[in-house]
Structure formats: structure tokens, C-alpha cells
Write a protein that holds these residues in place. Structure first.
Motif, PDB file in Angstrom:
ATOM      1  N   ARG A   1       0.847  -1.206   0.000  1.00  0.00           N
ATOM      2  CA  ARG A   1       0.000   0.000   0.000  1.00  0.00           C
ATOM      3  C   ARG A   1       0.877   1.248   0.000  1.00  0.00           C
ATOM      4  NH1 ARG A   1      -4.082   1.054  -2.223  1.00  0.00           N
ATOM      5  NH2 ARG A   1      -5.201  -0.700  -1.306  1.00  0.00           N
TER       6      ARG A   1
ATOM      7  N   LEU B   1       2.293   1.645  -3.477  1.00  0.00           N
ATOM      8  CA  LEU B   1       1.311   2.146  -4.446  1.00  0.00           C
ATOM      9  C   LEU B   1       0.945   3.607  -4.183  1.00  0.00           C
ATOM     10  CD1 LEU B   1      -1.111  -0.890  -4.792  1.00  0.00           C
ATOM     11  CD2 LEU B   1       0.413   0.035  -6.558  1.00  0.00           C
ATOM     12  N   SER B   2       0.976   4.003  -2.921  1.00  0.00           N
ATOM     13  CA  SER B   2       0.574   5.368  -2.556  1.00  0.00           C
ATOM     14  C   SER B   2       1.651   6.402  -2.837  1.00  0.00           C
ATOM     15  CB  SER B   2       0.191   5.426  -1.075  1.00  0.00           C
ATOM     16  OG  SER B   2      -0.916   4.596  -0.840  1.00  0.00           O
TER      17      SER B   2
ATOM     18  N   TYR C   1       8.554  -3.977  -9.863  1.00  0.00           N
ATOM     19  CA  TYR C   1       7.360  -3.828 -10.702  1.00  0.00           C
ATOM     20  C   TYR C   1       7.576  -4.443 -12.086  1.00  0.00           C
ATOM     21  CZ  TYR C   1       4.789  -1.271  -7.192  1.00  0.00           C
ATOM     22  OH  TYR C   1       4.101  -0.947  -6.052  1.00  0.00           O
TER      23      TYR C   1
ATOM     24  N   LEU D   1      -1.912  -1.712 -12.742  1.00  0.00           N
ATOM     25  CA  LEU D   1      -1.977  -1.106 -11.408  1.00  0.00           C
ATOM     26  C   LEU D   1      -3.363  -1.260 -10.802  1.00  0.00           C
ATOM     27  CD1 LEU D   1       0.151   2.153 -11.744  1.00  0.00           C
ATOM     28  CD2 LEU D   1       0.567   0.253 -10.181  1.00  0.00           C
ATOM     29  N   GLU D   2      -4.392  -1.123 -11.617  1.00  0.00           N
ATOM     30  CA  GLU D   2      -5.768  -1.293 -11.116  1.00  0.00           C
ATOM     31  C   GLU D   2      -6.001  -2.728 -10.640  1.00  0.00           C
ATOM     32  OE1 GLU D   2      -7.939   1.095 -10.328  1.00  0.00           O
ATOM     33  OE2 GLU D   2      -6.272   2.389 -10.931  1.00  0.00           O
TER      34      GLU D   2
ATOM     35  N   MET E   1      -3.687  -4.756  -9.493  1.00  0.00           N
ATOM     36  CA  MET E   1      -2.942  -4.877  -8.237  1.00  0.00           C
ATOM     37  C   MET E   1      -3.692  -4.206  -7.090  1.00  0.00           C
ATOM     38  SD  MET E   1       0.985  -3.713  -7.491  1.00  0.00           S
ATOM     39  CE  MET E   1       1.760  -4.001  -5.908  1.00  0.00           C
ATOM     40  N   LYS E   2      -4.251  -3.041  -7.359  1.00  0.00           N
ATOM     41  CA  LYS E   2      -5.002  -2.318  -6.327  1.00  0.00           C
ATOM     42  C   LYS E   2      -6.234  -3.091  -5.878  1.00  0.00           C
ATOM     43  CE  LYS E   2      -3.526   2.327  -7.669  1.00  0.00           C
ATOM     44  NZ  LYS E   2      -3.930   3.591  -8.301  1.00  0.00           N
ATOM     45  N   ALA E   3      -6.927  -3.741  -6.800  1.00  0.00           N
ATOM     46  CA  ALA E   3      -8.109  -4.537  -6.447  1.00  0.00           C
ATOM     47  C   ALA E   3      -7.707  -5.732  -5.590  1.00  0.00           C
ATOM     48  CB  ALA E   3      -8.826  -5.008  -7.711  1.00  0.00           C
TER      49      ALA E   3
ATOM     50  N   LEU F   1      -5.043  -5.931  -3.683  1.00  0.00           N
ATOM     51  CA  LEU F   1      -4.601  -5.413  -2.386  1.00  0.00           C
ATOM     52  C   LEU F   1      -5.782  -4.964  -1.534  1.00  0.00           C
ATOM     53  CD1 LEU F   1      -2.328  -4.701  -0.452  1.00  0.00           C
ATOM     54  CD2 LEU F   1      -2.051  -2.531  -1.687  1.00  0.00           C
ATOM     55  N   ALA F   2      -6.750  -4.287  -2.114  1.00  0.00           N
ATOM     56  CA  ALA F   2      -7.929  -3.842  -1.357  1.00  0.00           C
ATOM     57  C   ALA F   2      -8.689  -5.030  -0.790  1.00  0.00           C
ATOM     58  CB  ALA F   2      -8.842  -2.994  -2.240  1.00  0.00           C
TER      59      ALA F   2
ATOM     60  N   GLU G   1      -6.699  -6.380   2.131  1.00  0.00           N
ATOM     61  CA  GLU G   1      -6.851  -5.509   3.300  1.00  0.00           C
ATOM     62  C   GLU G   1      -8.196  -5.729   3.992  1.00  0.00           C
ATOM     63  OE1 GLU G   1      -4.030  -1.761   1.883  1.00  0.00           O
ATOM     64  OE2 GLU G   1      -6.083  -1.906   1.119  1.00  0.00           O
TER      65      GLU G   1
END
Length: 197
Positions: free
Chosen positions: A107, A110-111, A155, A166-167, A169-171, A173-174, A177
Motif C-alpha cells: 500500500r 502504491l501510494s 514492478y 496497477l488497477e 494490483m489495487k483490487a 490489495l484492497a 486488506e
């Protein structure tokens, strides 16, 4: 070329959480995290992988003893709560701690696209696992954090290069979490599950 997130057996985004966290699906997704540490390219992370694999096995053994009764993580720990030795529960506790460490590091990465992984993983370690580790274990993890690859190399290794990657990966990770928070909330609501651990 497929990203790491296309190659794993199951994404956390595909773990059924509608009636509790599906135990088997969670374990499948978590096996993918273990392989993610290969992308960090350092044998220093082998201790993390070994620990995670051991905890996965503890949970899987309990799950397989009665897949119907232990169909969700919530049911698994509730069913084991009355036993003197709560091997799977302890495994889940440590596995969630390790996953929290991993999730917080990713996180952060990514942030902040300028932060190197060494910083992301070190800060995540300080916020998660460090307080549970002895003075003997801390230097092992410190060494692992220093062995992180450069951000761009990591990466590239997991082939997350485009906005679509990236989207994805974000999904992933979310969803991870959310699962971490759910299990942590179970342990807060039922401190007897982890008493003495």
C-alpha cells in the motif's frame, strides 16, 4: 505478457466473503503471496516464506479435518476455541500479521511512486511485525528489508507496468486488506481465541 496477478491460482478479490471468509479460497490466494516474495529476489525473504507456508499448512490441516465445519475462517477459529492447543488459530494469527506486513508495504508503495521498497517494507515492518518479534528475529527482518530490490525492478518482475495492471494490483490489495481487517476484528471481538498466543 501477464502480470503476477494473472498467474496466481486465486486473487483475494475472488475469495468468497459473503458468509465469512472461505477457508479454502483464502488459502489458495495466500499461497500466491508466498510466491510474490520470490519477486523480491532475495533469499533473505525465505524466512518469511517458510513462516507463511508453515502457517498455511496449520490452517489447511484443520480445514481438511472437517471441511464442512471449517468452511470459513470464522468457523474454523470458533470450532477450535474450546481446544487446549489451537494450532490453526495460532497459525491464522501469525499469517494475518504477515499478510498485514505485506499489505502495508505494498500500500505504501502504491501510494508513493517515489518511495523505494526498502523504505516501504521497513516502515511496514515497524508498524506490524516488529512488536511481536524478539531481539533475535528483528535483525533477520532488518536484513531482508535491506535486500529489497529497486522499486522499478520489482514492478518489472511482477510485470505491473500499465494503468490497467496497477488497477488489478489495487483490487487484489484492497480485497486482501478487507480480509485482514475482518480477521483482526474477529480476534478483537473474541480475545479468548488468541489468549496466550
Amino acid at each position: 505478457m501477464a502480470t503476477y496477478f494473472h498467474t496466481i491460482k486465486r486473487s483475494y478479490a475472488d475469495v468468497d466473503t459473503s458468509n465469512g471468509i472461505d477457508t479454502d479460497q483464502f488459502l489458495q490466494a495466500t499461497e500466491g503471496v508466498v510466491s510474490l516474495f520470490d519477486a523480491l529476489g532475495s533469499s533473505a525473504f525465505s524466512v518469511v516464506q517458510k513462516d507463511m507456508n508453515g502457517n498455511i499448512q496449520k490452517i489447511r490441516t484443520r480445514f481438511l479435518s472437517n471441511p464442512t465445519a471449517n468452511n470459513t475462517l470464522e468457523n474454523l477459529v470458533a470450532n477450535e476455541a474450546h481446544e487446549k492447543k489451537r494450532v490453526a488459530t495460532e497459525g491464522l494469527l501469525w499469517l494475518i500479521r504477515g499478510l498485514d506486513f505485506t499489505a502495508q508495504a505494498l500500500r505504501r508503495s502504491l501510494s508513493d511512486a517515489t518511495e523505494e521498497l526498502t523504505v516501504s517494507f521497513t516502515k511496514a515492518y515497524e508498524n506490524t511485525l516488529r512488536k511481536f518479534h524478539s531481539m533475535i528475529i528483528r535483525p533477520v527482518f532488518s536484513l531482508a528489508m535491506k535486500a529489497c530490490p529497486y522499486r522499478k525492478d520489482f514492478y518489472a518482475t511482477i510485470n505491473v507496468q500499465t494503468p490497467e495492471d496497477l488497477e488489478l494490483m489495487k483490487a487484489w490489495l484492497a480485497a486482501l486488506e478487507t480480509i485482514i481487517k475482518t480477521v483482526q476484528d474477529v480476534f478483537v471481538a473474541h480475545p479468548e481465541y488468541i489468549k496466550g498466543m
